[in-house]
Design a protein around this motif. Structure first.
Motif, mmCIF file in Angstrom:
data_model
loop_
_atom_site.group_PDB
_atom_site.id
_atom_site.type_symbol
_atom_site.label_atom_id
_atom_site.label_comp_id
_atom_site.label_asym_id
_atom_site.label_seq_id
_atom_site.Cartn_x
_atom_site.Cartn_y
_atom_site.Cartn_z
ATOM 1 N N VAL A 179 2.837 -16.218 0.742
ATOM 2 C CA VAL A 179 2.747 -15.175 1.764
ATOM 3 C C VAL A 179 1.284 -14.764 1.902
ATOM 4 N N ALA A 180 0.775 -14.792 3.129
ATOM 5 C CA ALA A 180 -0.594 -14.325 3.387
ATOM 6 C C ALA A 180 -0.504 -13.073 4.242
ATOM 7 N N SER A 181 -1.385 -12.099 3.976
ATOM 8 C CA SER A 181 -1.349 -10.876 4.779
ATOM 9 C C SER A 181 -2.753 -10.415 5.116
ATOM 10 N N PHE A 182 -2.859 -9.703 6.241
ATOM 11 C CA PHE A 182 -4.101 -9.026 6.597
ATOM 12 C C PHE A 182 -3.745 -7.582 6.911
ATOM 13 N N ILE A 183 -4.495 -6.649 6.343
ATOM 14 C CA ILE A 183 -4.284 -5.231 6.628
ATOM 15 C C ILE A 183 -5.595 -4.667 7.163
ATOM 16 N N GLY A 184 -5.557 -4.125 8.374
ATOM 17 C CA GLY A 184 -6.738 -3.489 8.957
ATOM 18 C C GLY A 184 -6.664 -1.991 8.722
ATOM 19 N N LEU A 185 -7.772 -1.396 8.272
ATOM 20 C CA LEU A 185 -7.828 0.043 7.963
ATOM 21 C C LEU A 185 -8.880 0.732 8.824
ATOM 22 N N VAL A 186 -8.762 2.046 8.976
ATOM 23 C CA VAL A 186 -9.790 2.816 9.681
ATOM 24 C C VAL A 186 -10.973 3.014 8.732
ATOM 25 N N ARG A 187 -12.134 2.464 9.111
ATOM 26 C CA ARG A 187 -13.375 2.630 8.347
ATOM 27 C C ARG A 187 -13.924 4.034 8.564
ATOM 28 N N ARG A 218 -14.866 10.588 11.888
ATOM 29 C CA ARG A 218 -13.917 11.620 11.454
ATOM 30 C C ARG A 218 -12.477 11.245 11.801
ATOM 31 N N GLY A 219 -12.332 10.421 12.817
ATOM 32 C CA GLY A 219 -10.990 10.022 13.207
ATOM 33 C C GLY A 219 -11.030 8.986 14.313
ATOM 34 N N MET A 220 -9.868 8.443 14.634
ATOM 35 C CA MET A 220 -9.793 7.387 15.642
ATOM 36 C C MET A 220 -8.504 7.553 16.429
ATOM 37 N N GLY A 222 -2.021 5.792 18.493
ATOM 38 C CA GLY A 222 -2.099 7.243 18.357
ATOM 39 C C GLY A 222 -3.270 7.658 17.481
ATOM 40 N N ALA A 223 -3.177 8.854 16.898
ATOM 41 C CA ALA A 223 -4.289 9.427 16.131
ATOM 42 C C ALA A 223 -4.266 8.940 14.687
ATOM 43 N N LEU A 224 -5.412 8.431 14.220
ATOM 44 C CA LEU A 224 -5.523 7.923 12.849
ATOM 45 C C LEU A 224 -6.751 8.521 12.175
ATOM 46 N N ALA A 225 -6.714 8.591 10.839
ATOM 47 C CA ALA A 225 -7.818 9.142 10.053
ATOM 48 C C ALA A 225 -8.439 8.033 9.203
ATOM 49 N N PRO A 226 -9.693 8.214 8.753
ATOM 50 C CA PRO A 226 -10.294 7.203 7.877
ATOM 51 C C PRO A 226 -9.388 6.890 6.690
ATOM 52 N N GLY A 227 -9.256 5.622 6.381
ATOM 53 C CA GLY A 227 -8.393 5.190 5.288
ATOM 54 C C GLY A 227 -6.989 4.823 5.739
#
Lengths: 157, 83
Positions: free
Chosen positions: A29-37, A52-54, A90-95
């Motif tokens: 199983v291969a996975s990619f997870i993208g996070l808010v920098r 501060r947010g995205m 929608g609204a996302l925060a760092p991490g």
């Protein structure tokens, strides 16, 4: 094969477990997870700016259509046992998690390549737009040419 | 014709969608972009850099010479930045 566009977070472990449950033909199983920098990539010689947010906007209908098409293409190119794409809006925060791509196959190389292909094509073809909030205000993220170069690796000649 | 605007095209034009009835000589995506530029300051500003505008007709990416018709859904947006 599954596509989900949602505001809620996802549980990476639970998603992978559900995908592979009882599927003993799967060998990798291969996975990619993208996070808010938490920073904006600085230009040459410049200080990076804190994020501060995205907010993620998308084109409902076309998004699902493009994601399904990209997933179909991965399944045509590699012998995959299971695939999953989850993209948050929608609204996302760092991490915070943004995107999850999972590919399962009998052999690791198919899973790894298909996963890389899926995120590269998703980044250039699926209609999502990010805006980043910093101390100086909110700004739409510009598309990167390097993403086009990465996506073009998978063009068939 | 149903028009949809996303990201900074939406904020500059000041709306997410609208119904329009372009004149008969608006036959392609290119024609439509030119016609929209004349609809007001927000449109002119949003479409000042047409090279940064991507278009989808009925949820498919469309080139500038692609045809548009009155019952189409046409979306205008910047290059995508998801993932």
């Amino acid at each position: 094969m599954a596509i989900r566009v949602q505001e809620e977070d996802f549980d990476i472990g639970a998603e992978i477990k559900a995908l592979t449950l009882g599927r003993t033909e799967i060998g990798g199983v291969a996975s990619f997870i993208g996070l808010v920098r938490d920073f904006v990539d600085p230009g040459a010689g410049q200080e990076s700016t804190a994020i501060r947010g995205m907010t993620l906007e998308h084109y409902p209908g076309m998004t699902e259509k493009m994601l399904s098409r990209i997933e179909d293409e991965a399944n045509r190119r590699w012998p995959l046992d299971a695939t999953l794409i989850i993209h948050r809006v929608g609204a996302l925060a760092p991490g915070d998690n943004i995107v999850l791509v999972v590919c399962a196959a009998a052999h690791r190389e198919d899973a790894l390549q298909a996963c890389s292909f899926l995120i590269d094509w998703l980044k250039t073809q699926a209609p999502f737009w990010k805006s980043e909030r910093t101390a100086t205000g909110e700004k739409w993220v510009k598309a990167k040419q390097s993403d086009d170069v990465l996506a073009a690796r998978w063009e068939k000649t | 014709m149903k028009l949809l605007y996303f990201a900074w095209l939406r904020t500059r034009i000041g709306r997410a969608e609208e119904e329009v009835d372009p004149p008969a000589d608006v036959a392609t995506v290119e024609d439509l972009l030119r016609w929209l530029q004349g609809r007001g300051a927000g449109y002119a500003e949003a479409l000042a850099r047409p090279d940064l505008v991507r278009v989808a007709v009925n949820q498919e990416f469309a080139a500038r010479d692609a045809p548009v018709a009155s019952n189409d859904e046409v979306a205008l947006f910047p290059p995508v930045t998801g993932g």
